[in-house]
Design a protein around this motif. Structure first.
Motif, PDB file in Angstrom:
ATOM      1  N   PHE A 176      53.011  55.907   0.386  1.00 24.52           N
ATOM      2  CA  PHE A 176      54.195  55.503  -0.361  1.00 24.52           C
ATOM      3  C   PHE A 176      54.689  54.110  -0.004  1.00 24.52           C
ATOM      4  CE2 PHE A 176      57.811  56.419   2.569  1.00 24.52           C
ATOM      5  CZ  PHE A 176      57.133  57.054   3.589  1.00 24.52           C
ATOM      6  N   GLY A 177      54.008  53.435   0.908  1.00 20.93           N
ATOM      7  CA  GLY A 177      54.380  52.059   1.221  1.00 20.93           C
ATOM      8  C   GLY A 177      53.288  51.431   2.051  1.00 20.93           C
ATOM      9  N   VAL A 178      53.474  50.165   2.388  1.00 17.91           N
ATOM     10  CA  VAL A 178      52.514  49.488   3.260  1.00 17.91           C
ATOM     11  C   VAL A 178      53.214  49.020   4.533  1.00 17.91           C
ATOM     12  CG1 VAL A 178      50.645  48.671   1.755  1.00 17.91           C
ATOM     13  CG2 VAL A 178      52.815  47.479   1.732  1.00 17.91           C
ATOM     14  N   PRO A 179      52.522  49.023   5.685  1.00 17.46           N
ATOM     15  CA  PRO A 179      51.159  49.517   5.864  1.00 17.46           C
ATOM     16  C   PRO A 179      51.103  51.012   6.175  1.00 17.46           C
ATOM     17  CG  PRO A 179      51.932  48.524   7.898  1.00 17.46           C
ATOM     18  CD  PRO A 179      53.074  48.423   6.914  1.00 17.46           C
ATOM     19  N   GLU A 180      49.996  51.604   5.866  1.00 11.67           N
ATOM     20  CA  GLU A 180      49.710  52.974   6.303  1.00 11.67           C
ATOM     21  C   GLU A 180      48.261  53.006   6.770  1.00 11.67           C
ATOM     22  OE1 GLU A 180      50.830  56.350   3.929  1.00 11.67           O
ATOM     23  OE2 GLU A 180      52.756  55.454   3.371  1.00 11.67           O
ATOM     24  N   LEU A 197      60.210  58.200  -3.258  1.00 12.34           N
ATOM     25  CA  LEU A 197      60.239  58.420  -1.806  1.00 12.34           C
ATOM     26  C   LEU A 197      60.626  57.182  -1.010  1.00 12.34           C
ATOM     27  CD1 LEU A 197      57.065  60.666  -1.477  1.00 12.34           C
ATOM     28  CD2 LEU A 197      59.447  61.383  -1.574  1.00 12.34           C
ATOM     29  N   VAL A 198      60.755  56.058  -1.684  1.00 11.26           N
ATOM     30  CA  VAL A 198      61.173  54.832  -0.990  1.00 11.26           C
ATOM     31  C   VAL A 198      62.574  54.406  -1.415  1.00 11.26           C
ATOM     32  CG1 VAL A 198      58.804  54.041  -0.669  1.00 11.26           C
ATOM     33  CG2 VAL A 198      60.087  53.268  -2.656  1.00 11.26           C
ATOM     34  N   CYS A 199      63.225  55.244  -2.218  1.00 12.03           N
ATOM     35  CA  CYS A 199      64.565  54.909  -2.709  1.00 12.03           C
ATOM     36  C   CYS A 199      65.552  55.955  -2.190  1.00 12.03           C
ATOM     37  CB  CYS A 199      64.623  54.946  -4.232  1.00 12.03           C
ATOM     38  SG  CYS A 199      63.163  54.306  -5.050  1.00 12.03           S
ATOM     39  N   GLN A 200      66.807  55.606  -2.230  1.00 14.61           N
ATOM     40  CA  GLN A 200      67.824  56.565  -1.820  1.00 14.61           C
ATOM     41  C   GLN A 200      68.347  57.296  -3.040  1.00 14.61           C
ATOM     42  OE1 GLN A 200      69.144  57.526   1.178  1.00 14.61           O
ATOM     43  NE2 GLN A 200      67.594  56.316   2.228  1.00 14.61           N
ATOM     44  N   GLY A 201      67.878  58.526  -3.245  1.00 11.28           N
ATOM     45  CA  GLY A 201      68.453  59.375  -4.279  1.00 11.28           C
ATOM     46  C   GLY A 201      68.045  59.077  -5.714  1.00 11.28           C
ATOM     47  N   GLN A 202      67.035  58.212  -5.899  1.00 12.02           N
ATOM     48  CA  GLN A 202      66.608  57.908  -7.275  1.00 12.02           C
ATOM     49  C   GLN A 202      65.369  58.696  -7.643  1.00 12.02           C
ATOM     50  OE1 GLN A 202      66.173  53.547  -7.317  1.00 12.02           O
ATOM     51  NE2 GLN A 202      67.464  53.547  -9.127  1.00 12.02           N
ATOM     52  N   SER A 203      65.253  58.975  -8.931  1.00 13.49           N
ATOM     53  CA  SER A 203      64.012  59.586  -9.404  1.00 13.49           C
ATOM     54  C   SER A 203      62.994  58.473  -9.657  1.00 13.49           C
ATOM     55  CB  SER A 203      64.257  60.361 -10.694  1.00 13.49           C
ATOM     56  OG  SER A 203      64.572  59.466 -11.735  1.00 13.49           O
ATOM     57  N   VAL A 204      61.749  58.859  -9.798  1.00 20.81           N
ATOM     58  CA  VAL A 204      60.699  57.891 -10.139  1.00 20.81           C
ATOM     59  C   VAL A 204      61.019  57.264 -11.487  1.00 20.81           C
ATOM     60  CG1 VAL A 204      58.251  57.735 -10.798  1.00 20.81           C
ATOM     61  CG2 VAL A 204      58.915  58.928  -8.709  1.00 20.81           C
ATOM     62  N   TYR A 205      61.554  58.047 -12.395  1.00 20.42           N
ATOM     63  CA  TYR A 205      61.914  57.580 -13.739  1.00 20.42           C
ATOM     64  C   TYR A 205      62.942  56.435 -13.665  1.00 20.42           C
ATOM     65  CZ  TYR A 205      64.090  57.604 -18.378  1.00 20.42           C
ATOM     66  OH  TYR A 205      64.610  57.223 -19.594  1.00 20.42           O
ATOM     67  N   SER A 226      63.644  54.520 -10.993  1.00 13.19           N
ATOM     68  CA  SER A 226      63.384  53.464 -10.015  1.00 13.19           C
ATOM     69  C   SER A 226      62.391  52.417 -10.524  1.00 13.19           C
ATOM     70  CB  SER A 226      62.835  54.094  -8.740  1.00 13.19           C
ATOM     71  OG  SER A 226      62.376  53.114  -7.855  1.00 13.19           O
ATOM     72  N   ASP A 227      62.603  51.169 -10.051  1.00 10.55           N
ATOM     73  CA  ASP A 227      61.662  50.082 -10.341  1.00 10.55           C
ATOM     74  C   ASP A 227      60.866  49.674  -9.102  1.00 10.55           C
ATOM     75  OD1 ASP A 227      64.045  48.521 -12.559  1.00 10.55           O
ATOM     76  OD2 ASP A 227      62.322  49.814 -13.004  1.00 10.55           O
ATOM     77  N   SER A 228      60.912  50.514  -8.084  1.00 15.47           N
ATOM     78  CA  SER A 228      60.187  50.166  -6.856  1.00 15.47           C
ATOM     79  C   SER A 228      58.685  50.173  -7.121  1.00 15.47           C
ATOM     80  CB  SER A 228      60.506  51.174  -5.748  1.00 15.47           C
ATOM     81  OG  SER A 228      59.976  52.446  -6.104  1.00 15.47           O
ATOM     82  N   GLU A 229      57.923  49.500  -6.250  1.00 14.17           N
ATOM     83  CA  GLU A 229      56.463  49.438  -6.400  1.00 14.17           C
ATOM     84  C   GLU A 229      55.872  50.851  -6.435  1.00 14.17           C
ATOM     85  OE1 GLU A 229      55.998  45.168  -6.400  1.00 14.17           O
ATOM     86  OE2 GLU A 229      54.785  46.862  -7.060  1.00 14.17           O
ATOM     87  N   PHE A 230      56.405  51.701  -5.548  1.00 15.90           N
ATOM     88  CA  PHE A 230      55.924  53.085  -5.481  1.00 15.90           C
ATOM     89  C   PHE A 230      56.144  53.796  -6.819  1.00 15.90           C
ATOM     90  CE2 PHE A 230      54.971  57.172  -3.751  1.00 15.90           C
ATOM     91  CZ  PHE A 230      55.917  58.068  -4.253  1.00 15.90           C
ATOM     92  N   ALA A 231      57.349  53.653  -7.377  1.00 16.52           N
ATOM     93  CA  ALA A 231      57.688  54.337  -8.629  1.00 16.52           C
ATOM     94  C   ALA A 231      56.851  53.802  -9.794  1.00 16.52           C
ATOM     95  CB  ALA A 231      59.177  54.164  -8.935  1.00 16.52           C
ATOM     96  N   LYS A 233      46.970  48.101  -9.008  1.00 15.10           N
ATOM     97  CA  LYS A 233      48.062  48.851  -9.634  1.00 15.10           C
ATOM     98  C   LYS A 233      48.646  49.921  -8.710  1.00 15.10           C
ATOM     99  CE  LYS A 233      46.619  47.812 -14.256  1.00 15.10           C
ATOM    100  NZ  LYS A 233      45.988  48.253 -15.481  1.00 15.10           N
ATOM    101  N   GLY A 234      48.087  50.061  -7.532  1.00 13.59           N
ATOM    102  CA  GLY A 234      48.619  51.041  -6.576  1.00 13.59           C
ATOM    103  C   GLY A 234      48.164  52.461  -6.828  1.00 13.59           C
ATOM    104  N   SER A 235      47.207  52.645  -7.732  1.00  9.62           N
ATOM    105  CA  SER A 235      46.797  54.023  -8.064  1.00  9.62           C
ATOM    106  C   SER A 235      45.922  54.638  -6.967  1.00  9.62           C
ATOM    107  CB  SER A 235      46.082  54.075  -9.408  1.00  9.62           C
ATOM    108  OG  SER A 235      45.035  53.134  -9.429  1.00  9.62           O
ATOM    109  N   LEU A 236      45.131  53.808  -6.274  1.00 10.64           N
ATOM    110  CA  LEU A 236      44.348  54.341  -5.154  1.00 10.64           C
ATOM    111  C   LEU A 236      45.296  54.856  -4.070  1.00 10.64           C
ATOM    112  CD1 LEU A 236      41.414  51.796  -4.563  1.00 10.64           C
ATOM    113  CD2 LEU A 236      41.573  53.650  -6.192  1.00 10.64           C
ATOM    114  N   ALA A 237      46.342  54.087  -3.831  1.00 14.00           N
ATOM    115  CA  ALA A 237      47.316  54.470  -2.799  1.00 14.00           C
ATOM    116  C   ALA A 237      47.979  55.800  -3.135  1.00 14.00           C
ATOM    117  CB  ALA A 237      48.367  53.373  -2.644  1.00 14.00           C
ATOM    118  N   ILE A 238      48.315  56.009  -4.392  1.00 11.99           N
ATOM    119  CA  ILE A 238      48.920  57.281  -4.812  1.00 11.99           C
ATOM    120  C   ILE A 238      47.941  58.424  -4.541  1.00 11.99           C
ATOM    121  CG2 ILE A 238      49.811  58.626  -6.770  1.00 11.99           C
ATOM    122  CD1 ILE A 238      51.743  56.422  -6.003  1.00 11.99           C
ATOM    123  N   ASN A 239      46.655  58.189  -4.804  1.00  7.02           N
ATOM    124  CA  ASN A 239      45.635  59.212  -4.534  1.00  7.02           C
ATOM    125  C   ASN A 239      45.503  59.548  -3.051  1.00  7.02           C
ATOM    126  OD1 ASN A 239      43.759  60.292  -6.817  1.00  7.02           O
ATOM    127  ND2 ASN A 239      44.336  58.221  -7.409  1.00  7.02           N
TER     128      ASN A 239
END
Lengths: 146, 118
Positions: A112-116, B34-42, B44-49, A102-108
């Protein structure tokens, strides 16, 4: 002052690594980073089989393994069988691979992306971090630790 | 009586679920993707968000306050992740710089005007 697309968050450098735990790729047993690290300096790599730059950096990880570095991986938002196929195809440089579906370890980790890739010292402190595929610069930085 | 308690339980679950969802939404609207241009996490549908929304939900479930969640995330990503960063020693420049630039610009204009009048 900042260009958002150039921003590379490194807030975790100098801090202690969170002792993350999860099931591992090749077993159902839950393991934590501290027990895998065993008070040694190690590299922590966040990767995914679907990540193209992860393939680009993979030879560097294999070289680091050959040089005797301990490398632990976080498998980010991946299908475990795809991850296993990736490692069979490109070889496995990792001592252990923690699953992060779910990417929660990465958030911890402040990822913010792969790879790091992180360099962790024997006191479990993050001494450096590289965002994006490992390049020659970062590879040499790691080699200079030894 | 039994049905009343079941109704009350279901009603409370709905109310509190809505309130948790609202808190998640409020917090993620203040987080930059942080992987989008100007979008909030709310937004965005990116993996990060998606992952960050899940982490925020979990932190709310664990009983953390909004400030504690922001602290957790700024420890990981820096103040940059917030749209509305807190006022502290790390953000003095961020908050005061626009005012300083305004004052400096104003002083330059006043000086020029005085020169022109002379």
């Amino acid at each position: 002052m900042f260009s958002e697309k150039d921003f590379k968050p490194k807030a975790m450098i100098g801090k202690n690594l969170p002792n993350l735990s999860s099931k591992t790729l090749y077993s159902e047993i839950e393991k934590d980073l501290k027990s895998i690290a065993e008070n040694e300096t190690f590299i922590l790599n966040v990767f995914a089989s679907w990540c193209v730059p992860c393939k680009v950096e993979h030879p560097y990880l294999m070289k680091l393994k050959e040089q005797g570095f301990k490398i632990i991986a976080i498998n980010y938002k991946d299908n475990p069988s795809n991850a296993k196929q990736f490692l069979e195809k490109y070889q496995n440089p990792f001592q252990e691979i923690l699953l992060d579906p779910k990417g929660s370890l990465a958030i911890n980790l402040g990822v913010f992306g792969v790879p790091e890739t992180f360099i962790i010292d024997n006191n479990f402190k993050i001494i450096d971090k590289h965002i994006g595929p490992i390049n020659e610069n970062f590879f040499q930085k790691v080699m200079n630790i030894k | 009586m039994k049905y009343f308690f079941i109704f009350l339980l279901i009603f409370c679950n709905i109310v509190f679920a809505d309130s948790k969802e609202k808190r998640t939404n409020d917090i993620t609207k203040n987080l930059k993707c942080l992987v989008c241009q100007g979008q909030s996490v709310y937004d965005s549908d990116s993996e990060f968000a998606v992952s960050l929304k899940l982490v925020v939900e979990n932190k709310i479930q664990q009983g953390l306050t909004e400030d504690q969640i922001y602290k957790f995330l700024t420890d990981k990503y820096g103040e940059w992740i917030l749209y509305d960063p807190k006022f502290n020693k790390n953000t003095y420049l961020l908050w005061f710089l626009p005012l300083l630039i305004l004052l400096l610009g104003g002083a330059i204009i006043v000086k020029k005007l005085i020169k022109i009048k002379k």
